[in-house]
Design a protein around this motif. Structure first.
Motif, PDB file in Angstrom:
ATOM      1  N   GLY A 161     129.691 -18.974  36.758  1.00  0.00           N
ATOM      2  CA  GLY A 161     130.667 -19.094  37.833  1.00  0.00           C
ATOM      3  C   GLY A 161     130.900 -20.528  38.285  1.00  0.00           C
ATOM      4  O   GLY A 161     130.291 -21.470  37.752  1.00  0.00           O
ATOM      5  N   PRO A 162     131.771 -20.727  39.298  1.00  0.00           N
ATOM      6  CA  PRO A 162     132.103 -22.067  39.784  1.00  0.00           C
ATOM      7  C   PRO A 162     130.884 -22.944  40.129  1.00  0.00           C
ATOM      8  O   PRO A 162     130.902 -24.137  39.790  1.00  0.00           O
ATOM      9  CB  PRO A 162     132.961 -21.772  41.024  1.00  0.00           C
ATOM     10  N   PRO A 163     129.820 -22.377  40.728  1.00  0.00           N
ATOM     11  CA  PRO A 163     128.679 -23.262  41.034  1.00  0.00           C
ATOM     12  C   PRO A 163     128.064 -23.878  39.777  1.00  0.00           C
ATOM     13  O   PRO A 163     127.658 -25.032  39.774  1.00  0.00           O
ATOM     14  CB  PRO A 163     127.677 -22.326  41.727  1.00  0.00           C
ATOM     15  N   LEU A 164     128.051 -23.093  38.692  1.00  0.00           N
ATOM     16  CA  LEU A 164     127.484 -23.624  37.441  1.00  0.00           C
ATOM     17  C   LEU A 164     128.367 -24.722  36.860  1.00  0.00           C
ATOM     18  O   LEU A 164     127.895 -25.731  36.337  1.00  0.00           O
ATOM     19  CB  LEU A 164     127.338 -22.504  36.408  1.00  0.00           C
ATOM     20  N   GLY A 216     130.561 -31.337  37.475  1.00  0.00           N
ATOM     21  CA  GLY A 216     130.984 -31.936  38.741  1.00  0.00           C
ATOM     22  C   GLY A 216     132.362 -31.467  39.170  1.00  0.00           C
ATOM     23  O   GLY A 216     132.836 -31.777  40.257  1.00  0.00           O
ATOM     24  N   GLU A 217     132.995 -30.666  38.331  1.00  0.00           N
ATOM     25  CA  GLU A 217     134.361 -30.225  38.620  1.00  0.00           C
ATOM     26  C   GLU A 217     134.354 -29.070  39.622  1.00  0.00           C
ATOM     27  O   GLU A 217     133.533 -28.160  39.510  1.00  0.00           O
ATOM     28  CB  GLU A 217     134.969 -29.735  37.305  1.00  0.00           C
ATOM     29  N   GLU A 218     135.277 -29.102  40.561  1.00  0.00           N
ATOM     30  CA  GLU A 218     135.406 -27.986  41.512  1.00  0.00           C
ATOM     31  C   GLU A 218     136.526 -27.096  41.033  1.00  0.00           C
ATOM     32  O   GLU A 218     137.652 -27.546  40.834  1.00  0.00           O
ATOM     33  CB  GLU A 218     135.720 -28.512  42.915  1.00  0.00           C
ATOM     34  N   VAL A 219     136.206 -25.839  40.832  1.00  0.00           N
ATOM     35  CA  VAL A 219     137.220 -24.930  40.315  1.00  0.00           C
ATOM     36  C   VAL A 219     137.112 -23.604  41.079  1.00  0.00           C
ATOM     37  O   VAL A 219     136.020 -23.169  41.430  1.00  0.00           O
ATOM     38  CB  VAL A 219     137.051 -24.739  38.780  1.00  0.00           C
ATOM     39  N   SER A 220     138.269 -22.984  41.317  1.00  0.00           N
ATOM     40  CA  SER A 220     138.235 -21.711  42.048  1.00  0.00           C
ATOM     41  C   SER A 220     137.893 -20.583  41.073  1.00  0.00           C
ATOM     42  O   SER A 220     138.194 -20.684  39.868  1.00  0.00           O
ATOM     43  CB  SER A 220     139.595 -21.435  42.687  1.00  0.00           C
TER      44      SER A 220
END
Ligand code: COA
Length: 614
Positions: free
Chosen positions: A302-305, A311-315
């Motif tokens: 998921g996004p936290p991984l 370092g990328e933030e993704v929804s």
């Protein structure tokens, strides 16, 4: 008599056809088929044109013949009618002399029923108020029971093992975090496996995995389409060692999906929540998948991984939402804007399955109700083995018109055997009526093989003796040995009977007698318990015979008392659920209809491989 050897059985066939040798006549032609495995309940389901089997020289003739039989069986099903029967009515009247036993049983059954209702209310709350609010308000999702209400034709579905997960060493996991059962979609009975995300985000505990596997097993054994409503955070990580590594653990779910597909058991997944890590394979291995916009996500990490790795933030939606999977990855086949659409989409998918069902009511004809009230079963459900009343009293409250064609009525009377109809469906009933003696076991063996010969489903009403047979003299030793042989024969007959088997534990489920009476290990299609049932090797109060030391025996009895209760058993999924005695006829009737549905699947001859999403 001609002989053919069935060989070269493919591995997936052997999942259904487990290891034992079976001989059977094929219809009017006296072919004997030797098969290194146990067949499914009817000839057509294992010698069907789509079963990949290789025959010795007579191959073509026999398989062509079997093909013809299968086709004509399906085609003519609607035109056939059952032979008329005039089974005698059995005397179900209660002798006033046993009134006090009836009253004692009734009082016990009412206590058990209260417990049943308490647990039912408990599991219906799922993960509790906070989790429900989070699920509906923050995550904007429908609750699992509401989803089923919208997906299924009606609320008349058979829920399997609703109390699984209660009272486990790692806590109470309501409904094991996952509802399973069999309900109708567009008139077709389908197994459903629906995660309840209010229970720890729908994560899989060991009991969740066990429940899912059992539901898949039910789908395979009864050839039922299977619908997964996936809303799960994957494995419950603190218990990963009990979920991941072994054969019958997490991975088995995916293995089964492939095998089921190869066996032509259709599977549809609805992604209505997260499918993280292992959970992502359920929709991607299903034959068709529907995914709900903004609610469903499929990803391995998921996004936290992602953030931790790059370092990328993704929804979640951009990483693995419905748009991405419907338009880019191809992991899903149908995009639904809202949850309601996904259920309609699924109902339409089910309409594409190749089944030809009989017209409504065509099969049942006029059904006679039993002559006695089902409520009486509460007073007939034995508080202990010593409170058991004549099994005929129970049978008379389950069968059409309280009719019963008894078999060997004067021999081995501690076992009751005979034919009856349950909502129009012919069954062979095998009911405990005392100890499973030498004579009773021989009678059981004879009757079980008789039903197998005639393709009549078996219903076992199990109430076995609480203590093991002791050997106190040479004479007793001899009697025990004979009994051992006869019980062994009955076990073999039950294990190898190719007809459907349904077991209801109406009292005791103890020791070896329980095997011969088609306990869980003997693989009945369904096994239910009445709430008064006791499940243990020996019953509480009987340990003195085994443990001479008084204190130790008392300790053991206490343990047996706690562990033999029906809810303890059901919490661990040793059965398919606790049912109230007064519901038994309805449950049996539904199970028989569910099992019969496979006869209406139109099968085409072709190589059996799983469907592949490429
Ligand atoms: N193992 C153990 N517990 C987990 C879990 C997991 N894999 N995933 C979630 N939980 C627990 C949370 O700690 C929380 O517990 P709490 O109620 O005691 O606080 C509860 O489940 C609900 O989780 P929460 O995140 O608050 O709810 P949500 O509805 O917003 O999100 C998930 C649910 C499943 C989408 C989210 O928790 C998630 O993504 N979990 C991680 C999934 C994952 O990485 N799985 C890999 C398994 S191999």
């Amino acid at each position: 008599m001609h002989r053919c050897i069935l060989r070269g059985l493919r591995f997936e066939d052997s999942v259904v056809l487990s290891s034992c040798i079976r001989q059977q006549r094929i219809a009017d032609k006296k072919w004997t088929v030797s098969l290194r495995s146990r067949p499914c309940h009817s000839i057509h389901s294992w010698i069907s044109p789509s079963t990949t089997v290789r025959w010795q020289p007579l191959t073509h003739f026999v398989s062509a013949r079997a093909h013809h039989l299968t086709q004509s069986k399906c085609m003519s099903a609607a035109r056939r009618k059952r032979l008329p029967s005039a089974f005698p009515v059995i005397d179900g009247g209660l002798n006033p002399i046993v009134n006090h036993v009836f009253e004692l049983n009734l009082r016990n059954s009412l206590v058990c029923q209260d417990r049943y209702l308490k647990y039912k209310a408990q599991v219906q709350k799922g993960g509790g108020d906070n989790a429900t609010l989070r699920h509906t308000q923050r995550n904007k999702k429908l609750l699992v029971r509401e989803r089923l209400r919208r997906l299924l034709d009606d609320e008349d579905y058979l829920e399997l093992a609703p109390f699984a997960g209660l009272g486990l060493p790692y806590g109470d996991i309501p409904s094991a975090g996952c509802l399973t059962g069999i309900g109708k979609i567009n008139g077709l009975w389908c197994v459903f496996i629906a995660n309840d995300a209010t229970v720890k985000g729908g994560t899989a505990y060991p009991i969740t995995v066990k429940k899912q596997l059992r539901a898949q097993d039910v789908a395979m054994q009864n050839r039922l389409p299977c619908v997964y409503l996936v809303d799960s955070g994957g494995a419950f990580l603190p218990l990963q060692s009990e979920i991941f590594p072994d054969k019958n653990q997490g991975g088995r779910t995916f293995y089964n999906e492939a095998i089921m597909s190869a066996l032509k058991i259709p599977q549809v997944a609805i992604v209505c929540g997260s499918c993280t890590a292992g959970g992502a394979y359920i929709p991607t291995m299903a034959e068709e998948t529907v995914m709900v916009h903004r609610i469903g996500t499929i990803f391995l990490g998921g996004p936290p991984l992602v953030k931790a790795a790059t370092g990328e933030e993704v929804s979640p939606e951009n990483l693995g939402g419905a748009t991405l999977h419907a338009e880019v990855s191809g992991c899903v086949d149908h995009f639904s804007a809202v949850e309601q659409d996904s259920f309609e989409s699924t109902r339409n998918i089910i309409s594409t399955l190749n089944f030809e069902l009989p017209e409504e009511g065509e099969e049942d004809g006029a059904i006679e109700a039993p002559l006695h009230s089902a409520d009486d079963l509460m007073g007939l459900a034995p508080k202990t083995y010593h409170h058991s009343l004549d099994a005929k009293l129970i049978v008379s409250r389950l069968t059409d018109g309280s009719k019963f064609q008894e078999f060997k009525g004067r021999y081995g009377t501690t076992l009751l055997t005979g034919f009856a109809k349950i909502e129009g469906q012919l069954v062979g009933i095998v009911a405990s009526n005392g100890e499973l003696t030498y004579e009773a076991s021989l009678k059981g063996t004879h009757f079980v093989t008789l039903c197998d010969q005639r393709d009549v489903p078996l219903v076992f009403l199990q109430n076995t003796a609480p203590e093991p047979g002791m050997t106190l003299s040479t004479h007793k030793a001899e009697a025990n040995t004979n009994r051992l042989k006869a019980q062994g024969s009955m076990m073999s007959a039950v294990a190898c009977a190719s007809v459907p088997k349904i077991t209801v534990v109406i009292g005791g489920c103890h020791g070896a007698d329980s095997y011969a009476m088609c306990g869980r290990a003997f693989d009945p299609n369904f096994l239910f318990l009445w709430p008064n049932a006791r499940v243990s090797l020996v019953a509480p109060g009987c340990s003195e015979a085994l443990v001479p030391e008084e204190e130790e025996a008392a300790r053991l009895d206490n343990k047996l008392e706690e562990e033999s209760c029906a809810f303890f058993s059901s919490g661990r999924l040793w059965d398919d659920g606790v049912i109230l005695p007064q519901d038994t006829r309805k449950v049996l009737s539904n199970c028989l209809k569910i099992i019969k549905q496979q006869e209406y699947q139109i099968s085409k001859e072709r190589q059996r491989t799983p469907l592949l999403r490429l």
